[in-house]
Design an enzyme around this catalytic site. Sequence first.
Site, short mmCIF file in Angstrom:
data_model
loop_
_atom_site.label_atom_id
_atom_site.label_comp_id
_atom_site.label_asym_id
_atom_site.label_seq_id
_atom_site.Cartn_x
_atom_site.Cartn_y
_atom_site.Cartn_z
N ASP A 197 0.82 -1.21 0.00
CA ASP A 197 0.00 0.00 0.00
C ASP A 197 0.86 1.26 0.00
OD1 ASP A 197 -2.31 1.41 0.00
OD2 ASP A 197 -3.01 0.74 1.97
N ASN A 252 -10.90 -2.92 -6.39
CA ASN A 252 -10.10 -1.91 -7.11
C ASN A 252 -10.72 -1.48 -8.44
OD1 ASN A 252 -6.85 -3.14 -5.98
ND2 ASN A 252 -8.12 -1.51 -5.15
#
Length: 254
Positions: free
Chosen positions: A34, A82
Amino acid sequence: MSLFNRLLKKRGIEGESTGIDPQNVPNHIAIIMDGNGRWAKKRKLPKILGHREGSNVLKKIVKYCDKIGVKYLTVYAFSTENWKRPEKEVDELMDLLLEKLKNAEKELGGDQAQIKVIGNIKGLSTEIQKEIKRVEESTGKNSGICLNIALNYGGRDEIVNAVKDLITDVEKGIIKKAEITEEYFSKKLYTWYLPDPDLLIRTSGEKRHSNYLLWQMAYTEFWYTEVLWPDINESYIDEAIIEYQKRNRRYGGV
Ligand code: FPP
């Protein structure tokens, strides 16, 4: 020379002891990579360059994990959620993933890594599906670390698919409802061939699970860092492993 340095030397790494106990290296590490977007933003770069730098870092980390004796590495590259990102980012990420898969032997895994993809592969473009098949076949017999790329992966989606498969088995009489065990269920998951992760690393300061390996991480040790994924290097992996080695894993026992 310490045992660990001798082990590193044998595996081709010279240098100071990293402080890791070589007898207790996690067998399976899962990573949530991330912070690529924030890394790019800080440098006033387009977001995709953050993802690109993230994939360069991944290559380095795969190589390092292989050298220190980690057997399985599972990385979250694209989740089922996503797709909600802006179309431009999704398209650019898919292009990057395709490019990396095409050169995966060189760009991701090194010579000896076995590369696999977990997730809802049928939901990806035919071009990506073709590359997945190619790379899995071409690296399938390699003896090094097993790199699992979670692509179009969602833990809940995986569990729902596994339940559907189970129902089919029961309907076909392959197994009786009363005979279903945790082990049988595990074999219906995308990760059927993998042991559960020992350690989860999440970068960029977020402390969420984010629908990643929900079933598999029942007893995984979590390690978080504020560092953004593109700034990660081998020493952070050492730090995570050293912390992991201090934990007392009880699996619900005493
Ligand atoms: C999260 O950062 C990262 C992703 C959604 C993509 C991860 C992809 C890569 C590291 C590159 C490609 C991978 C492979 C396997 C070739 P973010 O965009 O959420 O960062 P932010 O929270 O700072 O915006």
